[in-house]
Design an enzyme around this catalytic site. Structure first.
Site, short mmCIF file in Angstrom:
data_model
loop_
_atom_site.label_atom_id
_atom_site.label_comp_id
_atom_site.label_asym_id
_atom_site.label_seq_id
_atom_site.Cartn_x
_atom_site.Cartn_y
_atom_site.Cartn_z
N ARG A 1 4.82 -27.47 9.82
CA ARG A 1 5.38 -26.45 10.72
C ARG A 1 6.76 -26.00 10.25
O ARG A 1 7.20 -24.89 10.53
CB ARG A 1 5.42 -27.00 12.16
CG ARG A 1 6.28 -28.22 12.33
CD ARG A 1 5.96 -29.00 13.59
NE ARG A 1 4.75 -29.79 13.45
CZ ARG A 1 4.22 -30.55 14.41
NH1 ARG A 1 4.80 -30.63 15.59
NH2 ARG A 1 3.12 -31.23 14.20
N LYS B 1 3.49 -42.09 5.42
CA LYS B 1 2.12 -42.34 5.88
C LYS B 1 1.62 -43.68 5.33
O LYS B 1 1.98 -44.05 4.22
CB LYS B 1 1.17 -41.25 5.35
CG LYS B 1 1.32 -39.89 6.01
CD LYS B 1 0.32 -38.92 5.39
CE LYS B 1 0.47 -37.51 5.95
NZ LYS B 1 0.14 -37.40 7.38
N1 BES Z 1 -0.87 -32.92 6.76
C1 BES Z 1 -0.78 -33.63 7.98
C2 BES Z 1 -1.98 -33.40 8.91
C3 BES Z 1 -3.33 -33.80 8.42
C4 BES Z 1 -3.95 -34.93 8.92
C5 BES Z 1 -4.04 -33.01 7.54
C6 BES Z 1 -5.21 -35.28 8.52
C7 BES Z 1 -5.31 -33.37 7.12
C8 BES Z 1 -5.90 -34.50 7.63
C9 BES Z 1 0.47 -33.24 8.73
O1 BES Z 1 1.55 -32.86 7.95
C10 BES Z 1 0.89 -34.43 9.53
O2 BES Z 1 1.22 -35.41 8.93
N2 BES Z 1 0.86 -34.32 10.85
C11 BES Z 1 1.25 -35.37 11.70
C12 BES Z 1 2.08 -34.78 12.81
C13 BES Z 1 2.76 -35.80 13.68
C14 BES Z 1 3.82 -36.53 12.88
C15 BES Z 1 3.36 -35.10 14.85
C16 BES Z 1 -0.01 -36.02 12.26
O3 BES Z 1 -0.99 -35.33 12.47
O4 BES Z 1 0.00 -37.23 12.41
MN MN Z 2 2.72 -34.53 7.36
#
Ligand code: BES
Ligand code: MN
Ligand code: ZN
Length: 494
Positions: A350, A276
């Site tokens: 997931r 990230k």
């Molecule tokens: N933990 C994140 C989602 C999240 C985003 C939680 C903002 C709290 C606030 C999750 O693991 C994630 O990174 N999801 C990705 C999924 C994508 C790679 C398909 C996302 O939402 O970008």
């Molecule tokens: Mn994530």
């Protein structure tokens, strides 16, 4: 903090702060009118001058009240009595408590409004008790000087139409819920160097022991023996080993159905190799909010001795990018045998939940709710304050939505049409772990659905509401403890 009840008249209460509701209408009720009389009609004059409108959550402090036994008065608007709802009353009570919780050692008395619209007396009392606990706890888990202090003494001042026995129960219930919410908030707010799978599990054990809840912790060897291939792959990039916590509350007897609550417990989500950017990573200590919510709710369910069968699960990992980290293109074999091609290591939640859900199914879950800070897409769809709900069983989902409504928490259901499954197809494996650019909250839910064996299941994506990005009157930025109430309500009604 203890929460006591009193049937004394508001004007006789000895406290540092007396909090009393003021409706927008002219029907002020006996207690407020009596206060106004004792104050030489000061309140009537304030109303006439337009300083005491009674609009919802409007605050007016009278910092010195020699004519009364209380030192100070906090007047809080309750709006149009017929329009009052649980959600509105909760925000109002929280706003009031937050106004007066920044000093140490205060004695506070909070009056139950005489006019409650559709709200029951018991719900109003429960909500006050919860607000007294939650609103007096700040987010400052690591500050040397705290910004909020729990009250030295707190009492709820019953109105003439309250039933004392029911009131006692409601206040006790509200206190237990408040403490559960604070536990959830604390765990989410604590920094990721302190909260990782082993320490989360240790804290869960400690909290469970204190309320007679059975707690089992699975270490990485046991998880391997149980074939948690998907969840363990996520943990590989970190030096911190994975854990699963199982909390059992079986008070419903052998013939009652078992409810499983499953929480995503990614104690820090760096994104893994699909790392990230800084801004997105900054708040990722909150990625165990699902697990913390399940723990808080289970503790409350145990302390309330609800006559039901509930098992709480927390899947705990840290998503990091060490040399052993799982990679793009890796094919994982989940506990139920489904093979998953990894297209993005940041879609890790997931991959944790799927194994825990399939374990829950194999261990007697008749219906399930999972909670997860799962997708940014859900926040894009619904905003920061509303969780998305997804289901394979509308009847069960309606029960969960009704529980959220009863507790004044907002949930919004999103569709689960079959064709979303096409987006999860992989060339080499049974599926891949992301769906593509659009509908990301739904494809994440469709992914999870493959692991619940058709059992009634609701998935709550709490990525938005679990961790607030800014301050509002009724709460500050940081962990919110949202949906602890809803889970308790579901358990109670199941
Ligand atoms: N933990 C994140 C989602 C999240 C985003 C939680 C903002 C709290 C606030 C999750 O693991 C994630 O990174 N999801 C990705 C999924 C994508 C790679 C398909 C996302 O939402 O970008
Ligand atoms: Mn994530
Ligand atoms: Zn995550």
């Amino acid at each position: 903090m203890e929460v006591k009840l009193t049937t004394a008249h508001a004007r006789e209460i000895d406290a540092d702060w007396l909090v009393i509701g003021v409706p927008e209408t002219s029907e002020w009720g006996t207690e407020l009118t009596a206060l106004d009389d004792a104050l030489g009609e000061q309140l009537s004059r304030l109303r006439e001058a337009g300083d005491l409108t009674g609009k919802l959550a409007e605050l007016l402090t009278i910092p010195d009240t020699p004519a009364l036994n209380t030192r100070r008065l906090l007047l809080v608007g309750t709006g149009q009595p017929n329009d009052l709802t649980v959600a509105k009353w909760e925000k109002t009570a929280m706003t009031a408590v937050r106004q007066i919780s920044s000093k140490r050692d205060l004695r506070i008395a909070f009056c139950v409004p005489e006019q409650l619209g559709t709200l029951s007396n018991e719900r109003a009392i429960e909500t006050i008790a919860t607000a007294l606990i939650v609103g007096s706890r700040g987010q400052d888990v690591c500050k040397t000087e705290r910004s909020r202090y729990s009250f030295l003494a707190a009492q709820i001042v019953l109105s003439p139409n309250n039933d004392a026995a029911l009131a006692t129960q409601a206040a006790e219930r509200g206190r237990i819920i408040g403490e559960a919410i604070n536990l959830t908030r604390e765990l989410i707010n604590l920094p990721p160097q302190d909260i990782y799978p082993e320490t989360f599990a240790a804290r869960a054990q400690q909290e469970a022991a204190a309320c007679g809840l059975t707690c089992q912790v699975f270490d990485e060897k046991q998880l391997e023996a149980e074939r948690f291939g998907s969840m363990l792959a996520v943990a590989k990039g970190s030096d911190r080993p994975a854990r699963m916590v199982v909390l059992e509350h079986l008070r419903g007897g052998p013939n009652a159905p078992t409810l499983a609550l499953v929480g995503k417990g990614v104690t820090f989500d760096s994104g893994g190799l699909s790392i990230k950017p800084t801004d997105g990573m900054l708040t990722m200590k909150c990625d165990m909010a699902g697990a913390a919510t399940v723990l808080g709710a289970m503790i409350a369910i145990a302390r309330l001795r609800l006559p039901v069968n509930v098992i709480g699960y927390a899947g705990l990992v840290e998503n990091m990018l060490g040399s052993k980290a799982y990679k793009l293109g890796d094919v994982l074999t989940a506990r139920n045998g489904v093979t998953i091609e990894v297209h993005n290591t940041d879609a890790e939640g997931r991959l944790v939940l799927n194994d825990v859900l399939s374990y829950a199914v194999d261990h007697g879950a008749d219906r399930m709710i999972d909670l997860a800070t799962l997708t940014g897409a859900c926040v894009v769809a619904l905003g920061e304050d509303v969780a998305g709900a997804f289901t394979n069983n509308q009847t069960w989902c309606d029960q969960v939505l009704a529980a959220a409504k009863a507790q004044g928490e907002d949930l919004w259901q999103l569709p689960m049409f079959d064709f979303y499954n096409d987006l999860l197809k992989s060339d080499v494996a049974d599926c891949k772990n992301i769906g593509g650019r659009w509908g990301g909250a739904i494809t994440a839910a469709k992914f999870l659905e493959k692991f619940v064996s058709g059992k009634p299941w609701v998935h709550l994506d709490i990525a938005g509401p679990a961790f607030a990005s800014s301050n509002k009157g009724h709460r500050e930025g940081g962990a919110t403890g949202c949906y602890v109430r809803t889970l308790i309500e579901v358990a109670e009604k199941s």
